[in-house]
Every structure is written in structure tokens, then in C-alpha cells.
Design a protein around this motif. Structure first.
Motif: not given
Ligand SMILES: [Fe+2]
Ligand SMILES: [Fe+2]
Length: 479
Positions: A122, A152, A155, A242
Motif C-alpha cells: 500500500e 492506498e 489500506h 479498489e
Molecule cells: Fe490498496
């Protein structure tokens, strides 16, 4: 459970307020994350307002609320998809048992490793993409880049939450290391190869989000099946985000193709392989796009690991990592004694062999990934078909340009022929971007930051984002 607590420093729907020790650990990590974001996140643009979506709840309506925000003030939250009542483990040796809310001691090391590997990708992609803002082809694209980047970042938060919540001191150490590794650094690289490659230009970015974020999707889908319920719920929510990353990639390449085809037709260029003629008009020639596909697709195939893998078998058997859409597959979900067809090198050629299905879990996930890529290629090829240009983009053979797994020791052409290494080397620049191709693409990367304008090499989007038109001021650079 779907209500998100936005009053606290770290927005969450995991009742963080009731776990003081964990809350303190995460609050201690927060400023380190922000330091990393300012140092290794988007280069510049940290103090401008960006039109971004933030998740304010995890149900269908609330998870994407759009508004202007400065990136360092983005509300990175810890969000899990709603629990499924009475959920049972769906595969492996524990099939049919209630899912785990805590980590079974015997699988602690395995789960820790999987979460660290997922978590490491990430921040890595944010680092890889950090210079792209400076050459964005439009404000619309600049916004999309930053949306991908902040998500990201979220994440990373998701994996750090799981590590700190379930692994105590070990988890806190892993969380620190996730901020200390650096994409492409020789001493402290990111864990997986594709995440140490450079993303030097926007064509690379769109290829990365098309192909490598799609690997992310497959890994998250496999982990969403997990018998460790908090991991499953975390991954299920990550998957909603995503989808947008892959959209950015697929539509980005599509828009590049539209600009190229339009320039070819406007200038009467009939031969797509006449690269010099095409490049004269400030667009990206189709053979270069094919070479970029070959590169990004092959390095992404490596991310799935060895075709035959004991680790993957163990993770499946343990009920930790399932197959793509495990809950929709009709078989016994335990795979003892069953087989799966895997392509293998045999006596200087490739052959499909029946391998034990348990050992072939990685190969199967890679097959599902390949199937998932096919419609993307079809959509891209429609652009050329509609423009009347005779050129078809293709996925290279799965054995082409591989560095991991059974094909790594073979020199294979994009059409799947095994050749000797010197013949491969002498043709490499027909198949993979040559220095001159990359230089040409890089020469096009001039910022186009005027409201409503788009660089020559990319067509405007068909529609905007968040209910706004394509020519909306998505990033307020003057602010
Ligand atoms: Fe990701
Ligand atoms: Fe992503």
C-alpha cells in the motif's frame, strides 16, 4: 456497526474508544504516518484542496462522500465491512466451524506474514507514484491520482489496525517497519518486486492501476474469504475502493488510445507500426502501448508467487486464504486428493499437467486474474476497431518475462515460444519498452494544469467524478 465514529482522531467503525491501549498505539503511529505521507507521499500539492471522496459509512450510500480537502487532513479511517451473522469458515481443514474473531495461536505467524506483505504494497505504490502530480495531463487526472494515493494510505491503516490489534508488540514493530521500507531502495526495499519498479510516467501509472491494482483485487478477494473474520471484513471494504483504482487505469489507457487513433485518422496515418509518423503528432504509438502491457502484465504475474506452492497450500488448508470467489465454487472446498491443471515446462516446451489442487492455489488465482484481464483488453481493442485502425493489443503468454515461479529460468517470447537467451536478448526491445520508447513517453509528460484542458496524448473522460463534469476544477491549485 455501520456507523462511523468521526468525532475521534481516527475515524472508525470498530469501537476504538473502548480499547484504550489500542487507541493509544494507533494515535502514536498517526504522526509517524503523517511524516511518511509528507516525506514520501505526493511530491508537492500537500496544501492545495483536492476534490476527494471519503468513506463516512460502510453501507452502499455513505462510503463515498465527495468534498474538497487538503491531503494531509484526509480522514484516514479504520473501516470494516459489516459482520455476516453466524459466518462459518468456508474451506480447508476447519470448514464449517465458526469463523475466528481472534487469531488462532497455530496460525499466528502465517497471518502476520500475509498481513505484512499486503500492508507493504500500500505505501509502496504511493511512493512509486509520488512524482506524477507534477506532470498530470489534467486536473481530472490529478484528482484521480490523489484519490488512489489517499486510499492506498487508508489500506495501510487497515493492515496496521489488524497488526496492532491482534499482534501486540510484534504488530507495533511491523507497523513501524511498514513506514521504514522504501520502494526501490537497495538497502530497505519493499517486499515484492513489482513494488520496487519505478512508475515514471502516466502511461506507467495507468498500466499499474490496470494490472497491478488488479492483482491487489485478487489478493483481497482471496483474503476476504478468510476464516479470520476481522481480516475478511477489512478486505471486503478495501475491495470497494479498489474498483475505482482499476477504473482509473482501464479508462486512462482507453483515453490514450482514443487520442492516438484520432490523431492517426486526422493525419491519414494508416500504418500503426509507423511509429515515427504517429509520434510526430504528440500521441503515444500503439506498439509502445503493447510493450508497456507486456511489461506490467508480466511483472504482475510474478506477484502471485510460484505455480506450485506449499505456503499457499498451507494457507488454504488453514482456512486463512481462500480461492477467488471461494463461496461460489462448487466442490468440497478442502481439495484433498483433487487436481488442478497447471501449465508447466516439460522437456523444452509447455504442457498442462494435473497438479494436486492444494499445491496449485497460486496457479489458480493467477488463472482467475488472467480471466479478469481479458475484458480490459477487449475494451481497449474496441477503441481501435471503432476508429477503423487495424491493430490488436494482446496479453503476452503467461511464461513471458517471468522472474518468479516455474517459468523464471526460461526465455520465452510473448507468443509463448521458448528460445535461447541470446535470441531473447536481441529481440527484447521489440517486446519490452526500449530506452527510446520511454524517453519519448517521458518527453510528452508536461503538466496540463489549466481548468478543463487535457494534454495532447490523452482524450478527455466521457464523464467526470462525483457528479461533476470532466472540466471541473478538481484541484484548486491557486488556493
Ligand atoms: Fe490498496
Ligand atoms: Fe489500489
Amino acid at each position: 456497526m455501520s456507523a462511523v465514529d468521526y468525532a475521534s482522531l481516527i475515524p472508525n467503525n470498530v469501537d476504538l474508544a473502548s480499547d484504550r491501549a489500542l487507541q493509544r498505539a494507533l494515535e502514536a503511529w498517526h504522526p509517524k504516518f503523517l511524516d511518511w505521507w509528507r516525506g514520501m507521499g505526493p511530491d508537492g500539492f500537500q496544501d492545495v484542496e483536492v476534490f476527494l471522496r471519503t468513506a463516512v459509512s460502510v453501507d452502499r450510500e455513505g462510503w463515498a462522500k465527495f468534498g474538497f480537502v487538503k491531503m494531509p487532513q484526509y480522514r484516514w479511517g479504520i473501516l470494516l465491512a459489516p459482520a455476516v451473522p453466524d459466518r462459518k469458515i468456508g474451506f480447508g481443514a476447519h470448514k464449517g466451524e465458526p469463523v475466528w474473531q481472534d487469531i488462532p495461536g497455530e496460525y499466528r505467524a502465517l497471518l502476520r506474514r500475509l498481513m505484512v506483505i499486503q500492508g507493504d504494497t500500500e505505501p509502496a505504490s504511493v511512493e512509486q507514484q509520488r512524482h506524477l502530480g507534477k506532470t498530470a495531463p489534467s486536473l481530472y487526472d490529478l484528482r484521480n491520482l490523489f484519490q488512489v494515493n489517499v486510499e492506498e494510505g487508508r489500506h495501510l491503516w487497515a493492515m496496521v489496525y489488524l497488526l496492532q490489534r491482534y499482534f501486540g508488540r510484534d504488530g507495533r514493530e511491523e507497523a513501524e517497519m511498514l513506514l521504514n521500507r522504501r520502494s526501490g531502495n537497495v538497502d530497505t526495499p519493499r517486499i515484492l518486486g513489482a513494488f520496487n519498479e519505478r512508475t515514471p510516467d502516466w502511461l506507467s501509472f495507468f498500466m499499474f492501476t490496470s494490472f497491478t491494482d488488479r492483482d491487489g483485487k485478487m489478493q483481497l478477494e482471496a483474503l476476504a474469504q478468510s476464516g479470520f473474520d476481522p481480516l475478511s471484513r477489512t478486505c471486503r471494504f478495501m475491495l470497494t475502493e479498489e474498483g475505482h483504482h482499476m477504473f482509473v487505469g482501464k479508462s486512462g489507457v482507453e483515453r490514450i488510445l482514443r487520442a492516438t487513433c484520432a490523431a492517426m485518422n486526422a493525419n491519414g496515418i494508416k500504418d500503426p507500426r509507423d511509429v515515427a509518423a504517429v509520434r510526430r503528432h504528440g500521441v503515444i504509438d500503439l506498439p509502445t502501448i503493447q510493450k508497456k502491457i507486456n511489461f506490467h502484465y508480466s511483472v504482475t504475474l510474478d506477484l502471485f508467487g510460484s505455480e506450485i506452492s506449499t505456503n499457499a497450500a498451507n494457507a488454504f488448508n488453514a482456512g486463512i486464504k481462500g480461492r477467488f470467489h471461494e463461496d461460489q465454487i462448487e466442490d468440497d472446498h478442502q481439495l484433498q486428493g483433487s487436481t488442478y491443471r497447471v501449465l508447466q515446462p516439460v522437456d523444452g516446451r509447455f504442457d498442462w499437467i494435473d497438479a494436486p489442487a492444494l499445491s496449485a492455489i497460486n496457479a489458480r488465482l493467477r488463472d482467475d486474474y488472467i480471466d479478469d484481464c481479458e475484458p480490459v483488453l477487449r475494451a481497449w481493442n474496441r477503441v481501435m476497431a471503432d476508429a477503423g485502425i487495424d491493430f490488436e493489443l494482446r496479453l503476452p503468454h503467461r511464461a513471458f518475462h517471468r522472474k518468479v515461479g516455474d517459468f523464471a529460468n526460461y526465455s520465452v517470447t510473448p507468443t509463448g515460444d521458448i528460445v535461447d537467451a541470446s535470441r531473447w536478448q536481441s529481440s527484447a526491445t521489440e517486446w519490452l519498452p526500449a530506452e527510446s520508447d520511454l524517453e519519448y513517453v517521458s518527453s510528452l509528460m508536461q503538466p496540463c494544469h489549466t481548468v478543463g484542458a487535457f494534454a495532447s496524448w490523452i482524450a478527455p473522460p466521457i464523464s467526470g467524478v462525483g457528479g461533476k463534469p470532466g472540466d471541473f476544477e478538481y484541484v484548486r491549485l491557486a488556493s
